[in-house]
Design an enzyme around this catalytic site. Structure first.
Site, short mmCIF file in Angstrom:
data_model
loop_
_atom_site.label_atom_id
_atom_site.label_comp_id
_atom_site.label_asym_id
_atom_site.label_seq_id
_atom_site.Cartn_x
_atom_site.Cartn_y
_atom_site.Cartn_z
N ASP A 36 0.82 -1.21 0.00
CA ASP A 36 0.00 0.00 0.00
C ASP A 36 0.86 1.27 0.00
OD1 ASP A 36 -2.21 -1.55 -0.11
OD2 ASP A 36 -3.07 -0.93 1.79
N ASP A 277 -12.87 38.07 -32.14
CA ASP A 277 -12.13 36.84 -32.37
C ASP A 277 -12.81 35.65 -31.71
OD1 ASP A 277 -9.82 35.96 -33.68
OD2 ASP A 277 -8.89 35.51 -31.73
N GLY A 412 -7.59 23.00 -32.68
CA GLY A 412 -8.50 22.21 -33.50
C GLY A 412 -8.78 22.91 -34.82
N LEU A 413 -9.04 24.21 -34.75
CA LEU A 413 -9.37 24.96 -35.95
C LEU A 413 -8.17 25.01 -36.90
CD1 LEU A 413 -11.65 26.66 -37.21
CD2 LEU A 413 -10.49 28.67 -36.29
S1 SF4 Z 1 -3.03 -6.54 -2.86
FE1 SF4 Z 1 -4.27 -4.70 -2.72
S2 SF4 Z 1 -4.47 -4.35 -0.53
FE2 SF4 Z 1 -2.77 -5.74 -0.82
S3 SF4 Z 1 -0.96 -4.49 -0.90
FE3 SF4 Z 1 -1.63 -4.81 -3.00
S4 SF4 Z 1 -2.93 -3.05 -3.39
FE4 SF4 Z 1 -2.71 -3.19 -1.18
#
Ligand code: SF4
Ligand code: SF4
Lengths: 519, 424
Positions: A36, A277, A412-413
């Site tokens: 994480d 413009d 774009g123009l």
């Molecule tokens: S599996 Fe999901 S919850 Fe586990 S570390 Fe990876 S991202 Fe995080």
């Protein structure tokens, strides 16, 4: 169970990280598995922060699960305090830790750390990033702002700026712009939070006379709490766009009892938008998607300040669904409330806009559909954390918005014109302003059939296996059409013919198509 | 570079320190980012949380919009409260997915931390779904969770899960060579060509298509192209295959020793071997000589990330003259790393595991010329005046083999060159 590829918002603990990373002297102890920690890179790469986010992850692993993840948490919290000596700590759980049911708040309490410890309940399976940020700011305000106190009468009223966080879309510059505006109005800023604030600053929140809610997604719960607990009114208008900024000024004057004498900065947008413009901007079909705050602001600018037609309006912020629906009614359209980018992609394709205003995802969708696009809301990528000053709020923000929305259209123009000129011999790619060029002779001018179809390159091929052929008369007629719309006329006509399975394009087809696409 | 190096050297290399603390690493889900590109008709379905989806999106960057073959089935409150039968939900998600993507021949159900903590039995789910969708699409499961897997171990888990499904090679088959580990297509083609020149028919795991996975049996000899494949090696051995021990094919020397180990196993005559490698080796040596001028004598520090740290340090030390002062690896599989360890300079401080704060203290103290680290650390370290090379690029860039040896060194030269250019 929802099948998801791209998410507009991260999980709620990312919101808590945005608050912690925006602040100074606050540390976040997050109960979370190894892995994480990927979230760090959002801050160090996308926002290019030069420090690591102030987050300690417990990074527990499977082998810890059998024994005591609670101990792992306590060790991490203790070590985080020892190393960083924060003025306050917030503790919470990511989605996995929520499942193992350790109680970070309770555990942290037993450690008796010598600083305030504020527990967060982040509800990872029902809430998302913005909610997590709002909840964190609310808990911090509740935990640190203290008791209501008497405020002295002041010559210049004091306000808090609430809502800017790390990883916020243009939050850095909006703070500067609104601080300048308030100062010009005669208001001083007490605390800006969470961005730039320390936990000690938050203990002074109650000193302000009122609160300025910059981003309701993040600041509303805290502002509502402060109104109740400290008697501070808060502003309801988000000052993005000229009209909204003027309303915001009026609102601040009313709340703070200020005379209308101050000399205020101005903006170029009104004149830029009125200059001839800009006439070609009239009625351009625009599709708007993003977070609630920025979508509502963009809708008003598009309608009142630039003169676009809004052909699509939506948000991924469910909390704003009602307001966005109300606004959609002004345009006789149905608001799109979704966090599934495939729905958004479909809606954009169906609405045939000429400009898309959205997030990073809409940028990619637009690229795929070959539509001009400007980014107006998070989530964004690294290029939307620019080095230069680029607020969205206030009068300078309006300048920035005008330029950034119109720029892709100009492009774009230009592209369109270049595409059309390509067939005029004086515009062949080797032509030079310096007169006769020494470059090789131009390649033969491609015939109509070989030309790429500018208007609808993708939809085209599928509908009919045979390319419709222009009759000689129709080709002659086409040449009578002014060169600057000729390419578009040809593209539209071929698309029209293809969709109807016509094999030849007659003069009649040309005018049928013109009638069909004309507005 | 030095041809006379013994292929199975003696000695164990530097002493190993063990560290435990906060880890700053990706989880095994990240492997999906490169694996889905390698196996072109496979789809990776993560069963996890919004965090898992957000992780993949953050790691995959641009690819997310190239009609990628991965997604997350996000568990919600209803799944957790048992209001919805998770297995029914999963079946219907998979059903819809396979209907929408009939080109998918191999579906991986990828476990995450949440799915493991609440004990969703993905092995059983895969069997059930396989019974339903095979032979049109096969369904296999593995875990990429952060509580189980660190970064590249996700690939190991994926390939190990594939092994039991590989076709069986008859016991009478001629000895065959299997190269194990996802390589960039270009590298794979170069290796296939080199082996062909030696008269060896090499097959690769994973193959580019689900129905082209190599067969395995008691006559299979396999060689690892990546150092992080311990579980896959065990699974192959369980099917009777035998591993060819070798250093990893990074740099000219690494590539030569790696090829040589395979060639010896297949009794390739020495002249044939030399003839096959000579042009590539010469090219590699030439490009490395140039890099050596820029990198020689510079110190380098590795944060733990992918298990590629040791072979990289060995390559940089021996082939371009760098000094690896501190090398951390998330895991050290001694048997798989024996050849590498023996070639690592004895004075290198070698660490297994992670304690990011302790490592940060050391990097600040040692102030190496280059620090190899993750994206969460790179900018903060640059801001402290250290030059960094972000590690994940080493997984996304073709770096193995002779013709990538110069590019590999160049990845380390560039940050130094940049620092010396900038005047502001
Ligand atoms: S599996 Fe999901 S919850 Fe586990 S570390 Fe990876 S991202 Fe995080
Ligand atoms: S801007 Fe788009 S392409 Fe670039 S990294 Fe972000 S999501 Fe990917």
């Amino acid at each position: 169970m929802q099948l998801t590829l791209w998410t507009y918002e991260g999980p709620p603990h990312i919101g808590a990280m945005r608050v912690a990373t925006g602040m100074k002297g606050l540390h976040f102890v997050l109960h979370a598995p190894q892995g994480d920690t990927y979230a760090d890179l959002l801050f160090t790469m996308i926002e290019r922060r030069a420090e690591r986010p102030p987050v300690t992850y417990t990074t527990f692993q499977a082998r810890d699960l059998g024994t005591d993840t609670a101990e792992v948490f306590k060790d991490a919290a203790r070590a985080a305090y020892e190393r960083h000596h924060p003025r306050a700590i917030i503790v919470g759980a990511s989605c996995t830790a929520e499942l193992i049911q350790d109680d970070p708040g309770g555990l942290a309490k037993t450690l008796g750390l010598p600083c305030p410890v504020i527990p967060l309940e982040l509800s990872a399976y029902s809430r998302k990033e913005n909610w997590g940020a709002a909840e964190t700011l609310y808990r911090l305000a509740r935990g640190l702002a203290g008791e209501r106190r008497e405020r002295p009468a002041r010559a210049r009223p004091l306000a808090n700026l609430l809502g800017p966080t790390a990883l916020g879309f243009r939050h850095r510059d909006d703070i500067i712009e609104i601080t300048k505006l308030l100062n010009a109005l005669g208001v001083d800023v007490n605390v800006t939070a969470p961005m730039g604030a320390t936990p000690d600053d938050l203990t002074r929140l109650g000193d302000a006379d009122f609160n300025v809610v910059l981003y309701p997604e993040v600041a509303l719960p805290a502002a509502q709490y402060l109104e109740k607990a400290h008697g501070q009114p808060y502003t309801k208008t988000v000052p993005i766009g000229i009209g909204a900024t003027r309303d915001f000024i009026a609102e601040v004057r009313k709340i703070a009892n200020l005379p209308e004498t101050a000399e205020l900065p101005t903006s170029n947008l009104p004149w830029w938008s009125r200059s001839v413009d800009s006439t070609y901007l009239t009625g351009k079909r625009v599709f708007i998607f993003g977070d609630g705050t920025h979508v509502l602001a963009a809708e008003r600018i598009a309608r009142e300040e630039i003169g676009f037609d809004v052909v699509g309006l939506g948000t991924y912020s469910r909390e704003f669904a009602r307001e966005v629906r109300e606004r959609a009614k002004l345009h006789n359209i149905e608001a799109l409330i979704t966090d599934d980018y495939l729905d958004v992609e479909k809606a954009i394709a169906d609405a045939h806009p000429e400009l898309v205003l959205g997030t990073q995802m809409e940028r990619h969708i637009s690229k795929r559909l070959r539509l001009p696009c400007a980014v107006i809301s998070a989530p964004t990528h690294v290029q939307d954390f620019p080095a230069r000053y680029a607020p969205q709020m206030g009068f300078e923000g309006a300048n920035v918005i005008f330029d950034s929305w119109v720029h892709p259209l100009m492009m774009g123009l230009e592209e369109h014109l270049l595409g059309m000129f390509r067939e005029d011999s004086e515009f062949h790619e080797h032509a030079s302003h310096l007169g006769v060029s020494s470059a090789p002779a131009p390649a033969p001018i491609p015939t109509a059939a070989e030309q790429p179809v500018a208007a609808a390159p993708t939809a085209a091929a599928a509908s009919s296996p045979v390319e419709p052929q222009w009759t000689d008369e129709a080709t002659k007629e086409l040449k009578k059409i002014p060169f600057f719309v000729r390419g578009k006329a040809r593209g539209n006509t071929e698309k029209y013919a293809r969709e109807r399975g016509l094999t030849t394009i007659s003069v009649g087809t040309l005018y049928d198509a013109k009638a069909h696409y004309g507005r | 570079m030095n041809e006379s190096v013994s292929i199975r050297p003696h000695g164990d290399g530097p002493a190993v320190h063990h560290e435990r603390g906060q880890r700053s690493v990706f989880c095994g889900l990240t492997g999906i980012v490169w694996l889905h590109r390698k196996i072109q008709d496979a789809f990776f379905l993560v069963v996890g949380s919004r965090t898992c989806a957000h992780l993949i999106q953050s790691a995959a960057g641009v690819m997310i919009f190239a009609e990628p073959r991965f997604a997350t089935a996000i568990l919600d409150q209803r799944d957790l409260a048992g209001l919805a039968d998770v297995h029914d939900e999963l079946d219907s998600v998979v059903g819809r997915l396979l209907e929408r993507r009939p080109d998918i021949k191999l579906l991986f159900l990828v476990g995450s931390c949440p799915s493991e903590v609440i004990k969703i039995d993905l092995v059983r789910a895969a069997q059930r779904l396989n019974a339903k969708h095979a032979p049109k699409a096969r369904v296999i499961s593995y875990s990429g969770s952060g509580i189980e897997k660190t970064f590249t171990e996700g690939e190991d888990a994926c390939l190990a899960a594939l092994v039991p499904t590989l076709p069986a090679e008859p016991a009478t088959a001629a000895p065959s060579l299997m190269v194990v580990g996802a390589l960039a297509d270009i590298v794979e083609d170069q290796f296939a060509g080199l082996f062909k020149d030696m008269g060896v028919d090499a097959r690769f795991l994973p193959a580019r298509r689900a129905d082209a996975m190599p067969a395995v049996g008691p006559n299979t000899r396999f060689i690892l192209a990546q150092p992080f494949l311990a579980e896959t090696a065990r699974a192959l051995e369980a099917r009777g295959a035998r591993r060819i021990a070798a250093p990893y094919p990074l740099g000219a020397e690494g590539t030569t020793l790696w090829l040589k180990a395979a060639a010896e196993t297949f009794d390739v005559p020495a002249e044939k071997f030399e003839a096959a490698i000579a042009p590539g080796l010469a090219r590699a040596q030439m490009t490395l000589a140039r890099q050596r001028e820029k990198l020689g004598g510079k110190t380098i520090f590795f944060f733990p990330d992918s298990q590629l740290e040791i072979p990289l340090a060995r390559f940089l030390a021996r082939e371009v003259g760098m000094k690896p002062v501190d090398v951390s690896t998330p895991y050290l599989h001694r048997a798989l790393m024996a050849e590498e360890l023996a070639m690592l300079p004895a004075e290198t401080r070698l660490n297994e595991g992670s304690d990011v704060d302790a490592q940060l203290d050391r990097v600040r103290e040692k102030r190496p010329d280059i620090t190899v680290c993750g994206l969460g650390l790179a900018n903060p370290l640059e801001a402290e005046g250290l030059t960094t090379k972000w590690a994940i690029e080493l997984l996304f860039t073709p770096i193995q083999g002779y013709d990538q040896a110069g590019d590999l060194a160049e990845l380390f030269t560039r940050p130094l060159a940049r620092r010396s250019r900038l005047e502001v």
